[in-house]
Design an enzyme around this catalytic site. Structure first.
Site, short mmCIF file in Angstrom:
data_model
loop_
_atom_site.label_atom_id
_atom_site.label_comp_id
_atom_site.label_asym_id
_atom_site.label_seq_id
_atom_site.Cartn_x
_atom_site.Cartn_y
_atom_site.Cartn_z
N CYS A 117 0.81 -1.30 0.09
CA CYS A 117 -0.03 -0.02 -0.14
C CYS A 117 0.77 1.28 0.02
CB CYS A 117 -1.05 0.07 1.34
SG CYS A 117 -2.14 1.49 1.35
N CYS B 148 0.04 5.60 7.66
CA CYS B 148 -1.41 5.02 7.99
C CYS B 148 -1.22 4.21 9.07
CB CYS B 148 -2.31 4.68 6.82
SG CYS B 148 -3.83 3.64 7.34
N CYS C 232 -2.17 -0.45 9.04
CA CYS C 232 -1.22 -1.45 8.93
C CYS C 232 0.04 -1.23 9.76
CB CYS C 232 -1.04 -1.77 7.43
SG CYS C 232 -2.48 -2.25 6.71
N CYS D 35 -6.70 1.22 -0.07
CA CYS D 35 -6.68 0.39 1.00
C CYS D 35 -6.76 -1.27 0.85
CB CYS D 35 -7.88 0.48 2.06
SG CYS D 35 -7.73 -0.33 3.80
N GLN E 219 -17.06 -10.17 14.48
CA GLN E 219 -15.44 -10.48 14.04
C GLN E 219 -15.07 -9.63 12.81
OE1 GLN E 219 -13.47 -11.97 16.05
NE2 GLN E 219 -14.96 -12.84 17.56
N GLU F 66 -24.24 -11.78 27.95
CA GLU F 66 -23.77 -10.95 27.28
C GLU F 66 -23.99 -9.54 27.98
OE1 GLU F 66 -21.76 -9.82 24.36
OE2 GLU F 66 -22.36 -7.90 24.95
N ASP G 275 -15.10 -15.18 25.26
CA ASP G 275 -14.37 -14.34 24.19
C ASP G 275 -14.40 -13.06 24.59
OD1 ASP G 275 -13.49 -13.26 21.79
OD2 ASP G 275 -15.40 -13.82 20.63
N CYS H 155 -8.49 -11.85 21.45
CA CYS H 155 -7.78 -10.85 20.29
C CYS H 155 -6.50 -10.12 21.11
CB CYS H 155 -8.76 -9.85 19.90
SG CYS H 155 -9.46 -8.70 21.20
C1 LIG Z 1 -14.60 -9.77 21.51
S1 LIG Z 1 -16.38 -9.47 21.59
C2 LIG Z 1 -16.92 -11.07 21.33
C3 LIG Z 1 -18.38 -11.29 20.79
C4 LIG Z 1 -18.70 -12.41 20.32
N1 LIG Z 1 -18.31 -13.74 21.02
C5 LIG Z 1 -18.39 -12.66 18.77
O1 LIG Z 1 -17.42 -13.45 18.46
O2 LIG Z 1 -18.89 -12.03 17.90
C6 LIG Z 1 -16.57 -9.45 23.24
C7 LIG Z 1 -18.09 -9.15 23.76
O3 LIG Z 1 -18.02 -9.13 25.15
C8 LIG Z 1 -19.23 -8.02 25.74
N2 LIG Z 1 -18.69 -7.48 26.95
C9 LIG Z 1 -17.76 -6.47 27.05
N3 LIG Z 1 -17.46 -6.38 28.56
C10 LIG Z 1 -18.42 -7.24 28.89
C11 LIG Z 1 -18.90 -7.31 30.32
N4 LIG Z 1 -18.32 -6.87 31.48
N5 LIG Z 1 -19.70 -8.31 30.82
C12 LIG Z 1 -20.36 -9.19 29.76
N6 LIG Z 1 -19.97 -9.01 28.40
C13 LIG Z 1 -19.19 -7.87 28.13
C14 LIG Z 1 -19.07 -6.96 24.27
O4 LIG Z 1 -20.20 -6.25 24.23
C15 LIG Z 1 -18.79 -7.87 23.37
O5 LIG Z 1 -20.11 -8.29 22.78
#
Ligand SMILES: C[S@@+](CC[C@H](N)C(=O)[O-])C[C@H]1O[C@@H](n2cnc3c(N)ncnc32)[C@H](O)[C@@H]1O
Length: 417
Positions: free
Chosen positions: A66, A72, A75, A149, A253, A300, A348, A374
Site C-alpha cells: 500500500c 497510515c 497497518c 486500502c 468479528q 452478554e 470471548d 484478540c
Molecule cells: C470480543 S467481543 C466477542 C463477541 C462474540 N463472542 C463474537 O465473536 O462476536 C466481546 C463481547 O463482550 C461483551 N462485553 C464486554 N464487556 C463485558 C462485560 N463486562 N460483561 C459481559 N459482556 C461484556 C461486548 O459487548 C462484546 O459483545
C-alpha cells in the site's frame, strides 16, 4: 540525538523492529528482523526508540503493498517477508505465554485469512481546508487521506470517496466526524459520531447520501443522543443459518472469513458437550453454531446485543436451545456453582480479558474451557489463572483475522486435570 547502527532481532507487539543497545531494547518502526540499520535514538515514556535513518543491510523484508504504508495507522507489518510476518505474530503469543510461565505449549501454525475482507472499520472524516477521509496516522491524530486500502472489503472502500465528499459538504472548517462502517448481509450500516445533533438540512443531506450510496442504514450519535436517519433494509448478519438484526455499531468479528475460521475452531475445541455456556456472546457469532451441538446459555453485557441475540433465537424457534442472559461478567462473573451445570464453557472477552470470570472458572469443575481472545497479553494472564486452578492449556490455534495489523486472534482449549 545520537545516530547508531543496530541489528534488528525481532518484532515487538506494536510492530516495531527490536534491537538491543547497552543491553536494553530499542524499538525501530519499519525495521525488519535481520536488518542492519542506522537509527536516530530518542527516549519517550520510559523506552528507547530509534527513528529509521537508513537500512544498511536488508533482512527479512518485503515491498509494502500500500502506498500509505508507513504513515497510515491501519497497518504496521507490510514491510516484513511472509515468513518473518508469521514468525512475528507467533512470537508475540509465545512471549506473552512465557511471561506467565508457560513453555512448550502446543500452538498450531498461524491460520492466514485473505486481505481485502475487513467488514468493520472506523474512519475519520475531517475538513481543514480540503476534506479528508481515512484512518488516523500511526501514533498520531492526523488523518491519512485514504486513496487505496488493501485490508477493507471493497464495499467499505467504495464509500471512502463519497464520505469525503459528504465531509466537504457538511463539516464546518476544522470539524471532525468518526464514521463506523459495518458490512451486513444486505449492505453497509454507517454510524456517524457527530459533535452535535444535526439540523434539518444536514439530516436531509444524510438521507440523500444513504439513498445515493444504497446504504442499508445510516444513523448518527452525538454523546448519548442517537437516531437512525435512514433504515432502508434490515441490517443483519447470519450465523449458522440464523439471521440476527444488528444494533448500530454491534461487535462483529473482523470478517465473515474470521467468523468461519474461529467458529470452526471453537466447535472443534468444545467437542461433544451436553450443555454449553457462551460467555461474552455478542450477537451470537458462536452461539447458534454451538446450539447445533447442545443447548447454549449465552451471556452478554451489552443490552442491545443481548436483546438482538434473544430475538433472533426466538424468531428461529430456538428459544429453548439458546437462552440469553444480560450480565456484566466483570462485576458479576458466573460463579463456580452456576458453572457446575455446564460441561463446556466458551469465553470471548474484549481486549482487557476476563480476569474475574477466569478466577471463577478456576474454582469450577467444568471439564472443558475454550478461550477466544484478540489479545495474547490478557489471554496469557487469564490462562495462568486457569492453569493455577488446575486446567491444562491443551492447544492454541492462532488466526490472522487482522492482516498486517499488530493484532492476533486465537482459540485455546483448556482441560481440567
Ligand atoms: C470480543 S467481543 C466477542 C463477541 C462474540 N463472542 C463474537 O465473536 O462476536 C466481546 C463481547 O463482550 C461483551 N462485553 C464486554 N464487556 C463485558 C462485560 N463486562 N460483561 C459481559 N459482556 C461484556 C461486548 O459487548 C462484546 O459483545
Amino acid at each position: 540525538m545520537s545516530e547508531i547502527e543496530l541489528a534488528i532481532e525481532s518484532v515487538g507487539v506494536r510492530g516495531d523492529g527490536v534491537a538491543y543497545h547497552d543491553g536494553k531494547p530499542v524499538y525501530v518502526p519499519f525495521a525488519a528482523p535481520g536488518d542492519r540499520v542506522r537509527a536516530r535514538l530518542s527516549a519517550a515514556k520510559g523506552e528507547t526508540r530509534g527513528e529509521l535513518v537508513e537500512v544498511l543491510t536488508a533482512g527479512s523484508r518485503a515491498a509494502p503493498v500500500c502506498a500509505h504504508f508507513g504513515r497510515c495507522g491501519g497497518c504496521a507489518l507490510q514491510h516484513l517477508s511472509d515468513g518473518a510476518y508469521a514468525a512475528a505474530k507467533l512470537g508475540w503469543l509465545e512471549g506473552a505465554l512465557a511471561q506467565h510461565g508457560f513453555a512448550n505449549v502446543d500452538i498450531a501454525p498461524l491460520q492466514r485469512l485473505a486481505p481485502g475482507t475487513r467488514r468493520r472499520a472506523c474512519l475519520a472524516l475531517a475538513r481543514d481546508g480540503e476534506a479528508v477521509a481515512g484512518f488516523h496516522g500511526r501514533m498520531s491524530h492526523a488523518i491519512v487521506d485514504m486513496r487505496e486500502c488493501h485490508v477493507l472489503h471493497p464495499a467499505l472502500f467504495a464509500l471512502v470517496e463519497p464520505l469525503r465528499r459528504l465531509a466537504a459538504a457538511l463539516l464546518p472548517k476544522k470539524g471532525t466526524v468518526a464514521a463506523s462502517l459495518t458490512l451486513g448481509d444486505a449492505g453497509v450500516d454507517v454510524l456517524l459520531e457527530v459533535p452535535k445533533v444535526p439540523g434539518l438540512e444536514a439530516l436531509e443531506a444524510l438521507a440523500r447520501f444513504a439513498a445515493e450510496q444504497d446504504l442499508a442504514r445510516l444513523s448518527w450519535r452525538a454523546g448519548h443522543a442517537f437516531a437512525p436517519v435512514a433504515q432502508r433494509r434490515p441490517v443483519r448478519a447470519v450465523f449458522a443459518g440464523v439471521a440476527v438484526d444488528l444494533p448500530a455499531d454491534a461487535f462483529l468479528q473482523a470478517s465473515s472469513e474470521a467468523d468461519e475460521a474461529l467458529g470452526a475452531l471453537v466447535l472443534d475445541a468444545v467437542d461433544e458437550p451436553r450443555r454449553i455456556a457462551d460467555l461474552y456472546a455478542g450477537v451470537g457469532t458462536f452461539s447458534f453454531a454451538l446450539a447445533r451441538r447442545a443447548p447454549v446459555h449465552a451471556v452478554e453485557g451489552d443490552a442491545e446485543a443481548a436483546r438482538a441475540l434473544a430475538q433472533s433465537a426466538a424468531r428461529a424457534n430456538l428459544a429453548d436451545r439458546v437462552t440469553v442472559e444480560r450480565r456484566d461478567l466483570a462485576r458479576r462473573p458466573l460463579s463456580a456453582e452456576e458453572l457446575a451445570r455446564f460441561d463446556a464453557v466458551v469465553f470471548d472477552p474484549p481486549r482487557t480479558g476476563a480476569a474475574p470470570q477466569s478466577r471463577a472458572l478456576a474454582q469450577s469443575t467444568v471439564p472443558r474451557v475454550v478461550a477466544v481472545s484478540c489479545n495474547p497479553a490478557t489471554f496469557a494472564r487469564d490462562a495462568r489463572i486457569l492453569a493455577d486452578g488446575g486446567y491444562a492449556l491443551a492447544h492454541i490455534a492462532p488466526v490472522d483475522s487482522f492482516v498486517w495489523s499488530p493484532h492476533l486472534e486465537l482459540v485455546a482449549r483448556f482441560e481440567r486435570r
